[in-house]
Design a protein around this motif. Sequence first.
Motif, PDB file in Angstrom:
ATOM      1  N   LEU A 293       0.843  -1.188   0.000  1.00 62.41           N
ATOM      2  CA  LEU A 293       0.000   0.000   0.000  1.00 62.41           C
ATOM      3  C   LEU A 293       0.882   1.244   0.000  1.00 62.41           C
ATOM      4  N   VAL A 294       0.440   2.255  -0.751  1.00 65.77           N
ATOM      5  CA  VAL A 294       1.178   3.512  -0.850  1.00 65.77           C
ATOM      6  C   VAL A 294       0.288   4.626  -0.315  1.00 65.77           C
ATOM      7  N   ARG A 295       0.793   5.386   0.629  1.00 71.14           N
ATOM      8  CA  ARG A 295       0.017   6.465   1.265  1.00 71.14           C
ATOM      9  C   ARG A 295      -0.315   7.553   0.250  1.00 71.14           C
ATOM     10  N   LEU A 296      -1.585   8.007   0.289  1.00 74.31           N
ATOM     11  CA  LEU A 296      -2.053   9.086  -0.586  1.00 74.31           C
ATOM     12  C   LEU A 296      -2.242  10.400   0.150  1.00 74.31           C
ATOM     13  N   GLU A 298      -2.019  12.379   4.341  1.00 76.66           N
ATOM     14  CA  GLU A 298      -1.612  12.281   5.737  1.00 76.66           C
ATOM     15  C   GLU A 298      -2.741  11.694   6.580  1.00 76.66           C
ATOM     16  N   ASP A 300      -4.168   8.948   6.109  1.00 74.07           N
ATOM     17  CA  ASP A 300      -4.801   7.945   5.240  1.00 74.07           C
ATOM     18  C   ASP A 300      -6.312   8.082   5.090  1.00 74.07           C
ATOM     19  N   ARG A 323     -10.293   4.898   4.558  1.00 69.55           N
ATOM     20  CA  ARG A 323      -8.877   5.013   4.236  1.00 69.55           C
ATOM     21  C   ARG A 323      -8.673   4.692   2.754  1.00 69.55           C
ATOM     22  N   TYR A 325      -5.683   4.229  -0.436  1.00 70.80           N
ATOM     23  CA  TYR A 325      -4.273   3.994  -0.746  1.00 70.80           C
ATOM     24  C   TYR A 325      -4.115   3.792  -2.247  1.00 70.80           C
ATOM     25  N   SER A 326      -2.914   4.040  -2.714  1.00 72.34           N
ATOM     26  CA  SER A 326      -2.523   3.602  -4.045  1.00 72.34           C
ATOM     27  C   SER A 326      -1.831   2.249  -3.906  1.00 72.34           C
ATOM     28  N   CYS A 327      -1.634   1.580  -5.034  1.00 74.96           N
ATOM     29  CA  CYS A 327      -0.966   0.279  -5.017  1.00 74.96           C
ATOM     30  C   CYS A 327      -0.537  -0.039  -6.445  1.00 74.96           C
ATOM     31  N   GLN A 372       0.981  -4.658   6.489  1.00 76.85           N
ATOM     32  CA  GLN A 372       0.140  -3.478   6.315  1.00 76.85           C
ATOM     33  C   GLN A 372      -1.336  -3.835   6.459  1.00 76.85           C
ATOM     34  N   VAL A 376      -3.806  -2.382   9.404  1.00 75.66           N
ATOM     35  CA  VAL A 376      -5.005  -1.590   9.121  1.00 75.66           C
ATOM     36  C   VAL A 376      -6.239  -2.274   9.705  1.00 75.66           C
TER      37      VAL A 376
END
Length: 396
Positions: A293-296, A298, A300, A323, A325-327, A372, A376
Amino acid sequence: MTYEDMVDEWVRDCVSEASTLAELIPLLPGVFPSEVAASVRRQGIDLADGASTPLLRLPGPIPHPLDGDWRLHPESHRQLLDIAAEKRANRIALLGCPSLSASFAAIGRVALVDNNRSWQPYVSALPINACWGDVASVLPQWEGRFDLVIADPPWYPLDFERFLAVAAALVVAGGAVAFPWPGVGTRPGIAQERERLIEHAAQLHLKLQRWERNILRYATPFHEGCALRAANLPILAAWRRADLIVFDRQPGFEVHHPSPMPPSTWREAHCGTLNLRIRIDLNTSHNDADPRLVRLLEGDVLPTVSRRDGRRGAAVVWTAGNRIYSCARPELFEAVVRGIDEAVPATYSVANVLGRELSRSEVAWANEAELQAVSVERIEATEYDALHEPRDIPTC
Protein backbone atom coordinates in the motif's frame (compact mmCIF):
# COMPACT_ATOMS: atom_id res chain seq x y z
CA MET A 1 -27.51 33.35 -3.96
CA THR A 2 -24.49 31.11 -4.02
CA TYR A 3 -24.44 27.90 -2.01
CA GLU A 4 -22.16 29.54 0.55
CA ASP A 5 -24.60 32.44 0.86
CA MET A 6 -27.45 30.03 1.56
CA VAL A 7 -25.43 28.11 4.16
CA ASP A 8 -24.49 31.39 5.86
CA GLU A 9 -28.15 32.39 6.00
CA TRP A 10 -29.23 29.05 7.46
CA VAL A 11 -26.47 29.31 10.05
CA ARG A 12 -27.54 32.83 11.05
CA ASP A 13 -31.17 31.69 11.32
CA CYS A 14 -30.34 28.76 13.61
CA VAL A 15 -27.25 29.74 15.57
CA SER A 16 -29.26 31.31 18.39
CA GLU A 17 -30.72 27.86 19.13
CA ALA A 18 -27.29 26.23 19.51
CA SER A 19 -24.46 26.68 21.98
CA THR A 20 -21.99 24.47 20.06
CA LEU A 21 -21.23 23.41 16.50
CA ALA A 22 -22.44 19.91 17.42
CA GLU A 23 -25.85 21.34 18.33
CA LEU A 24 -26.01 23.60 15.26
CA ILE A 25 -25.31 20.96 12.58
CA PRO A 26 -28.54 18.90 13.04
CA LEU A 27 -30.66 22.08 12.86
CA LEU A 28 -29.63 22.73 9.25
CA PRO A 29 -31.15 21.09 6.13
CA GLY A 30 -28.51 18.42 5.52
CA VAL A 31 -25.44 20.68 5.29
CA PHE A 32 -22.24 18.64 5.70
CA PRO A 33 -20.52 19.50 8.99
CA SER A 34 -17.36 20.83 7.32
CA GLU A 35 -19.50 23.33 5.37
CA VAL A 36 -21.17 24.42 8.61
CA ALA A 37 -17.81 24.87 10.32
CA ALA A 38 -16.54 26.90 7.34
CA SER A 39 -19.61 29.15 7.52
CA VAL A 40 -19.16 29.71 11.25
CA ARG A 41 -15.54 30.74 10.66
CA ARG A 42 -16.46 32.86 7.63
CA GLN A 43 -19.00 34.82 9.65
CA GLY A 44 -16.79 35.20 12.70
CA ILE A 45 -19.22 33.36 14.96
CA ASP A 46 -17.69 32.22 18.23
CA LEU A 47 -18.91 28.65 18.69
CA ALA A 48 -17.20 25.76 20.44
CA ASP A 49 -17.11 22.39 18.66
CA GLY A 50 -19.11 20.56 21.32
CA ALA A 51 -19.14 16.87 22.18
CA SER A 52 -19.27 13.91 19.83
CA THR A 53 -21.96 11.25 20.21
CA PRO A 54 -21.49 7.47 19.80
CA LEU A 55 -22.57 5.98 16.48
CA LEU A 56 -25.47 3.51 16.53
CA ARG A 57 -24.78 -0.22 16.29
CA LEU A 58 -27.40 -1.10 13.69
CA PRO A 59 -28.03 -4.56 12.24
CA GLY A 60 -26.31 -5.28 8.96
CA PRO A 61 -22.79 -5.44 7.54
CA ILE A 62 -20.25 -2.70 8.18
CA PRO A 63 -21.07 -0.21 5.41
CA HIS A 64 -18.38 0.64 2.89
CA PRO A 65 -18.10 4.11 1.28
CA LEU A 66 -18.62 2.59 -2.17
CA ASP A 67 -21.80 0.71 -1.20
CA GLY A 68 -24.02 3.79 -0.86
CA ASP A 69 -25.31 2.15 2.33
CA TRP A 70 -26.71 5.00 4.41
CA ARG A 71 -29.34 3.64 6.79
CA LEU A 72 -32.37 5.54 7.97
CA HIS A 73 -32.37 6.15 11.70
CA PRO A 74 -34.73 3.65 13.40
CA GLU A 75 -36.97 6.55 14.46
CA SER A 76 -37.51 7.40 10.76
CA HIS A 77 -38.85 3.95 9.93
CA ARG A 78 -42.14 5.09 11.48
CA GLN A 79 -42.78 7.77 8.83
CA LEU A 80 -42.49 5.17 6.08
CA LEU A 81 -44.57 2.60 7.95
CA ASP A 82 -47.26 5.27 8.34
CA ILE A 83 -47.37 5.69 4.55
CA ALA A 84 -47.88 1.94 4.17
CA ALA A 85 -50.74 2.08 6.66
CA GLU A 86 -52.28 5.14 5.00
CA LYS A 87 -52.15 3.48 1.56
CA ARG A 88 -53.27 0.13 3.02
CA ALA A 89 -50.29 -1.38 1.27
CA ASN A 90 -49.86 -5.10 1.66
CA ARG A 91 -47.39 -5.72 -1.20
CA ILE A 92 -44.27 -3.62 -0.69
CA ALA A 93 -41.06 -3.38 -2.72
CA LEU A 94 -37.85 -1.99 -1.22
CA LEU A 95 -35.29 -0.68 -3.71
CA GLY A 96 -31.81 -0.14 -2.29
CA CYS A 97 -32.86 -0.03 1.36
CA PRO A 98 -32.27 -3.47 2.94
CA SER A 99 -32.17 -1.98 6.44
CA LEU A 100 -35.96 -1.49 6.21
CA SER A 101 -36.58 -5.21 5.57
CA ALA A 102 -37.33 -6.28 9.14
CA SER A 103 -39.69 -3.36 9.82
CA PHE A 104 -41.76 -3.94 6.70
CA ALA A 105 -41.73 -7.74 6.80
CA ALA A 106 -43.85 -7.39 9.96
CA ILE A 107 -46.69 -5.64 8.11
CA GLY A 108 -46.95 -7.19 4.66
CA ARG A 109 -45.44 -9.14 1.79
CA VAL A 110 -42.06 -7.63 1.01
CA ALA A 111 -39.66 -7.85 -1.91
CA LEU A 112 -36.16 -6.38 -1.79
CA VAL A 113 -33.64 -5.64 -4.52
CA ASP A 114 -30.19 -4.42 -3.56
CA ASN A 115 -26.72 -4.59 -5.09
CA ASN A 116 -24.91 -5.36 -1.84
CA ARG A 117 -24.84 -9.11 -1.24
CA SER A 118 -23.21 -8.54 2.16
CA TRP A 119 -26.75 -7.97 3.43
CA GLN A 120 -27.87 -11.49 2.48
CA PRO A 121 -27.09 -13.19 5.83
CA TYR A 122 -28.95 -10.42 7.70
CA VAL A 123 -32.22 -10.80 5.79
CA SER A 124 -32.16 -14.52 4.94
CA ALA A 125 -34.33 -15.43 7.94
CA LEU A 126 -36.99 -12.84 7.08
CA PRO A 127 -40.11 -13.77 5.08
CA ILE A 128 -39.13 -11.59 2.10
CA ASN A 129 -38.30 -12.15 -1.56
CA ALA A 130 -34.76 -10.79 -1.94
CA CYS A 131 -33.00 -10.22 -5.26
CA TRP A 132 -29.32 -9.27 -5.33
CA GLY A 133 -28.08 -7.16 -8.21
CA ASP A 134 -28.73 -3.97 -10.12
CA VAL A 135 -32.09 -2.35 -9.33
CA ALA A 136 -33.23 -2.83 -12.94
CA SER A 137 -32.60 -6.58 -12.75
CA VAL A 138 -36.11 -7.24 -11.37
CA LEU A 139 -37.77 -5.99 -14.56
CA PRO A 140 -39.94 -7.30 -16.12
CA GLN A 141 -40.78 -10.10 -13.64
CA TRP A 142 -41.87 -7.67 -10.89
CA GLU A 143 -43.78 -5.20 -13.07
CA GLY A 144 -47.07 -3.91 -11.67
CA ARG A 145 -47.07 -6.12 -8.57
CA PHE A 146 -46.78 -3.70 -5.63
CA ASP A 147 -49.02 -1.30 -3.72
CA LEU A 148 -46.07 0.66 -2.36
CA VAL A 149 -42.47 1.04 -3.54
CA ILE A 150 -39.88 2.62 -1.25
CA ALA A 151 -36.64 3.58 -2.99
CA ASP A 152 -33.49 4.97 -1.40
CA PRO A 153 -30.84 5.30 -4.13
CA PRO A 154 -27.46 6.99 -3.82
CA TRP A 155 -28.12 10.72 -3.74
CA TYR A 156 -27.12 11.61 -7.30
CA PRO A 157 -29.32 12.54 -10.31
CA LEU A 158 -28.63 9.48 -12.49
CA ASP A 159 -29.31 7.10 -9.60
CA PHE A 160 -32.55 8.88 -8.69
CA GLU A 161 -33.78 8.72 -12.30
CA ARG A 162 -32.98 5.01 -12.64
CA PHE A 163 -34.62 4.07 -9.33
CA LEU A 164 -37.65 6.24 -10.11
CA ALA A 165 -38.16 4.53 -13.48
CA VAL A 166 -37.98 1.09 -11.87
CA ALA A 167 -40.31 2.13 -9.03
CA ALA A 168 -42.87 3.47 -11.53
CA ALA A 169 -42.80 0.15 -13.36
CA LEU A 170 -43.25 -1.95 -10.22
CA VAL A 171 -46.15 -0.08 -8.58
CA VAL A 172 -49.79 -0.66 -9.54
CA ALA A 173 -52.00 2.21 -10.73
CA GLY A 174 -53.31 3.90 -7.61
CA GLY A 175 -50.29 2.77 -5.60
CA ALA A 176 -47.56 4.98 -4.17
CA VAL A 177 -43.81 5.53 -4.51
CA ALA A 178 -41.92 6.98 -1.54
CA PHE A 179 -38.43 8.52 -1.75
CA PRO A 180 -36.17 10.05 0.84
CA TRP A 181 -34.75 13.17 -0.83
CA PRO A 182 -31.60 15.01 0.23
CA GLY A 183 -32.14 18.12 2.29
CA VAL A 184 -31.76 21.36 0.33
CA GLY A 185 -28.41 22.02 2.00
CA THR A 186 -26.82 18.71 1.01
CA ARG A 187 -24.88 20.21 -1.91
CA PRO A 188 -25.09 23.00 -4.47
CA GLY A 189 -27.85 22.58 -7.06
CA ILE A 190 -30.19 20.32 -5.06
CA ALA A 191 -33.17 22.65 -5.66
CA GLN A 192 -32.68 22.39 -9.44
CA GLU A 193 -32.26 18.61 -9.20
CA ARG A 194 -35.55 18.49 -7.29
CA GLU A 195 -37.42 20.28 -10.08
CA ARG A 196 -35.94 17.94 -12.69
CA LEU A 197 -36.98 14.94 -10.60
CA ILE A 198 -40.59 16.14 -10.45
CA GLU A 199 -40.60 16.67 -14.23
CA HIS A 200 -39.15 13.20 -14.79
CA ALA A 201 -41.72 11.68 -12.43
CA ALA A 202 -44.57 13.30 -14.35
CA GLN A 203 -43.31 11.63 -17.54
CA LEU A 204 -43.56 8.31 -15.69
CA HIS A 205 -47.17 9.06 -14.64
CA LEU A 206 -46.14 9.70 -11.05
CA LYS A 207 -48.01 12.62 -9.49
CA LEU A 208 -46.47 14.43 -6.54
CA GLN A 209 -48.72 13.87 -3.55
CA ARG A 210 -46.59 15.02 -0.63
CA TRP A 211 -43.27 16.73 0.05
CA GLU A 212 -42.32 16.87 3.73
CA ARG A 213 -39.17 18.79 4.60
CA ASN A 214 -36.44 17.51 6.90
CA ILE A 215 -38.58 14.85 8.60
CA LEU A 216 -36.19 11.93 8.04
CA ARG A 217 -32.87 11.29 9.75
CA TYR A 218 -30.03 8.98 8.81
CA ALA A 219 -27.72 7.12 11.15
CA THR A 220 -24.12 8.17 10.56
CA PRO A 221 -22.17 5.21 9.11
CA PHE A 222 -18.70 4.23 10.30
CA HIS A 223 -16.89 5.64 7.26
CA GLU A 224 -18.59 9.01 7.69
CA GLY A 225 -17.71 9.05 11.38
CA CYS A 226 -14.07 8.43 10.40
CA ALA A 227 -14.26 11.25 7.84
CA LEU A 228 -15.63 13.67 10.43
CA ARG A 229 -12.88 12.79 12.87
CA ALA A 230 -10.24 13.21 10.15
CA ALA A 231 -11.66 16.68 9.49
CA ASN A 232 -11.41 17.52 13.23
CA LEU A 233 -15.18 17.85 13.50
CA PRO A 234 -17.58 16.52 16.15
CA ILE A 235 -18.84 13.05 15.30
CA LEU A 236 -22.63 12.98 15.45
CA ALA A 237 -24.75 9.84 15.42
CA ALA A 238 -27.63 11.19 13.30
CA TRP A 239 -26.94 14.66 11.88
CA ARG A 240 -27.99 13.98 8.25
CA ARG A 241 -31.50 15.17 7.39
CA ALA A 242 -33.72 14.32 4.42
CA ASP A 243 -37.10 15.22 2.97
CA LEU A 244 -39.77 12.64 2.24
CA ILE A 245 -41.42 12.62 -1.20
CA VAL A 246 -44.52 10.56 -1.98
CA PHE A 247 -45.83 10.08 -5.53
CA ASP A 248 -49.14 8.54 -6.57
CA ARG A 249 -49.05 6.26 -9.61
CA GLN A 250 -51.49 7.42 -12.27
CA PRO A 251 -53.13 5.10 -14.84
CA GLY A 252 -51.40 4.57 -18.17
CA PHE A 253 -47.67 4.41 -18.83
CA GLU A 254 -45.32 2.44 -21.01
CA VAL A 255 -42.70 0.76 -18.89
CA HIS A 256 -39.23 2.24 -19.23
CA HIS A 257 -36.41 -0.24 -18.70
CA PRO A 258 -33.22 1.52 -17.59
CA SER A 259 -30.01 0.09 -19.01
CA PRO A 260 -28.09 -2.10 -16.56
CA MET A 261 -25.22 -0.38 -14.86
CA PRO A 262 -21.75 -1.48 -16.02
CA PRO A 263 -20.07 -3.96 -13.69
CA SER A 264 -18.04 -2.44 -10.90
CA THR A 265 -14.28 -2.26 -11.29
CA TRP A 266 -13.96 -2.68 -7.51
CA ARG A 267 -13.60 -6.12 -5.97
CA GLU A 268 -14.54 -6.87 -2.38
CA ALA A 269 -12.08 -8.53 -0.04
CA HIS A 270 -11.92 -9.11 3.72
CA CYS A 271 -9.12 -9.46 6.21
CA GLY A 272 -10.67 -10.36 9.56
CA THR A 273 -13.18 -7.58 10.16
CA LEU A 274 -11.51 -5.31 7.60
CA ASN A 275 -13.86 -4.62 4.69
CA LEU A 276 -11.90 -3.63 1.57
CA ARG A 277 -12.55 -2.63 -2.01
CA ILE A 278 -9.71 -3.09 -4.48
CA ARG A 279 -9.76 -1.53 -7.95
CA ILE A 280 -8.27 -3.92 -10.46
CA ASP A 281 -8.91 -2.10 -13.76
CA LEU A 282 -5.38 -0.67 -13.79
CA ASN A 283 -2.34 -1.45 -15.90
CA THR A 284 -0.56 -4.13 -13.92
CA SER A 285 2.24 -4.80 -16.40
CA HIS A 286 4.94 -3.56 -13.99
CA ASN A 287 8.02 -5.74 -13.96
CA ASP A 288 8.24 -5.45 -10.17
CA ALA A 289 5.65 -7.46 -8.25
CA ASP A 290 5.07 -4.88 -5.52
CA PRO A 291 1.76 -5.35 -3.64
CA ARG A 292 2.45 -2.76 -0.92
CA LEU A 293 0.00 0.00 0.00
CA VAL A 294 1.18 3.51 -0.85
CA ARG A 295 0.02 6.46 1.26
CA LEU A 296 -2.05 9.09 -0.59
CA LEU A 297 -2.74 11.56 2.22
CA GLU A 298 -1.61 12.28 5.74
CA GLY A 299 -3.43 10.02 8.17
CA ASP A 300 -4.80 7.95 5.24
CA VAL A 301 -8.46 8.78 6.01
CA LEU A 302 -10.35 10.82 3.42
CA PRO A 303 -12.07 13.63 5.40
CA THR A 304 -15.17 13.72 3.15
CA VAL A 305 -17.72 11.26 1.75
CA SER A 306 -18.60 13.31 -1.34
CA ARG A 307 -18.14 12.05 -4.88
CA ARG A 308 -17.01 15.58 -5.72
CA ASP A 309 -13.75 15.08 -3.81
CA GLY A 310 -11.08 14.75 -6.51
CA ARG A 311 -8.82 12.65 -4.29
CA ARG A 312 -11.14 9.68 -4.72
CA GLY A 313 -9.84 9.13 -8.24
CA ALA A 314 -6.40 8.14 -6.95
CA ALA A 315 -7.74 5.42 -4.66
CA VAL A 316 -6.85 1.85 -5.57
CA VAL A 317 -7.48 0.26 -2.15
CA TRP A 318 -10.32 1.64 -0.03
CA THR A 319 -11.34 0.53 3.46
CA ALA A 320 -14.65 0.68 5.31
CA GLY A 321 -13.06 3.32 7.56
CA ASN A 322 -12.61 5.64 4.53
CA ARG A 323 -8.88 5.01 4.24
CA ILE A 324 -7.57 5.24 0.68
CA TYR A 325 -4.27 3.99 -0.75
CA SER A 326 -2.52 3.60 -4.05
CA CYS A 327 -0.97 0.28 -5.02
CA ALA A 328 1.24 -0.68 -7.97
CA ARG A 329 -0.07 -4.24 -8.18
CA PRO A 330 -3.57 -4.33 -6.65
CA GLU A 331 -4.25 -7.86 -7.86
CA LEU A 332 -1.29 -9.03 -5.81
CA PHE A 333 -2.44 -7.13 -2.74
CA GLU A 334 -5.83 -8.78 -3.16
CA ALA A 335 -4.13 -12.19 -3.18
CA VAL A 336 -2.23 -11.28 -0.01
CA VAL A 337 -5.45 -10.23 1.76
CA ARG A 338 -7.34 -13.36 0.75
CA GLY A 339 -4.40 -15.45 1.88
CA ILE A 340 -4.43 -13.94 5.36
CA ASP A 341 -7.92 -15.26 6.12
CA GLU A 342 -6.87 -18.67 4.80
CA ALA A 343 -3.61 -18.65 6.80
CA VAL A 344 -1.60 -18.73 3.57
CA PRO A 345 1.77 -16.91 3.64
CA ALA A 346 1.87 -13.75 1.55
CA THR A 347 4.88 -14.96 -0.42
CA TYR A 348 2.99 -18.09 -1.49
CA SER A 349 -0.11 -16.08 -2.46
CA VAL A 350 1.90 -13.68 -4.62
CA ALA A 351 4.01 -16.42 -6.21
CA ASN A 352 0.84 -18.35 -7.03
CA VAL A 353 -0.59 -15.37 -8.95
CA LEU A 354 2.68 -14.70 -10.78
CA GLY A 355 3.36 -18.36 -11.54
CA ARG A 356 7.02 -18.10 -10.59
CA GLU A 357 9.39 -17.78 -7.67
CA LEU A 358 9.86 -14.38 -6.10
CA SER A 359 13.02 -12.33 -6.01
CA ARG A 360 14.49 -11.27 -2.66
CA SER A 361 12.93 -7.81 -3.02
CA GLU A 362 9.55 -9.28 -3.93
CA VAL A 363 9.59 -11.54 -0.87
CA ALA A 364 10.18 -8.48 1.33
CA TRP A 365 7.40 -6.53 -0.41
CA ALA A 366 4.90 -9.37 -0.03
CA ASN A 367 5.66 -9.70 3.68
CA GLU A 368 5.37 -5.93 4.15
CA ALA A 369 1.98 -5.86 2.35
CA GLU A 370 0.75 -8.59 4.71
CA LEU A 371 1.86 -6.57 7.74
CA GLN A 372 0.14 -3.48 6.31
CA ALA A 373 -3.16 -5.31 5.86
CA VAL A 374 -3.04 -6.80 9.36
CA SER A 375 -2.16 -3.41 10.87
CA VAL A 376 -5.00 -1.59 9.12
CA GLU A 377 -7.44 -4.33 10.21
CA ARG A 378 -6.43 -3.87 13.86
CA ILE A 379 -6.65 -0.08 13.63
CA GLU A 380 -10.13 -0.11 12.08
CA ALA A 381 -11.48 -2.75 14.46
CA THR A 382 -10.34 -0.57 17.38
CA GLU A 383 -11.80 2.56 15.77
CA TYR A 384 -15.11 0.85 15.10
CA ASP A 385 -15.58 0.01 18.76
CA ALA A 386 -14.34 3.43 19.88
CA LEU A 387 -16.78 5.34 17.63
CA HIS A 388 -19.86 3.22 18.35
CA GLU A 389 -22.10 2.89 21.37
CA PRO A 390 -21.09 0.20 23.89
CA ARG A 391 -21.87 -3.37 22.92
CA ASP A 392 -24.19 -3.86 25.91
CA ILE A 393 -26.64 -1.31 24.48
CA PRO A 394 -29.33 -3.22 22.55
CA THR A 395 -29.32 -2.60 18.80
CA CYS A 396 -32.33 -0.81 17.35
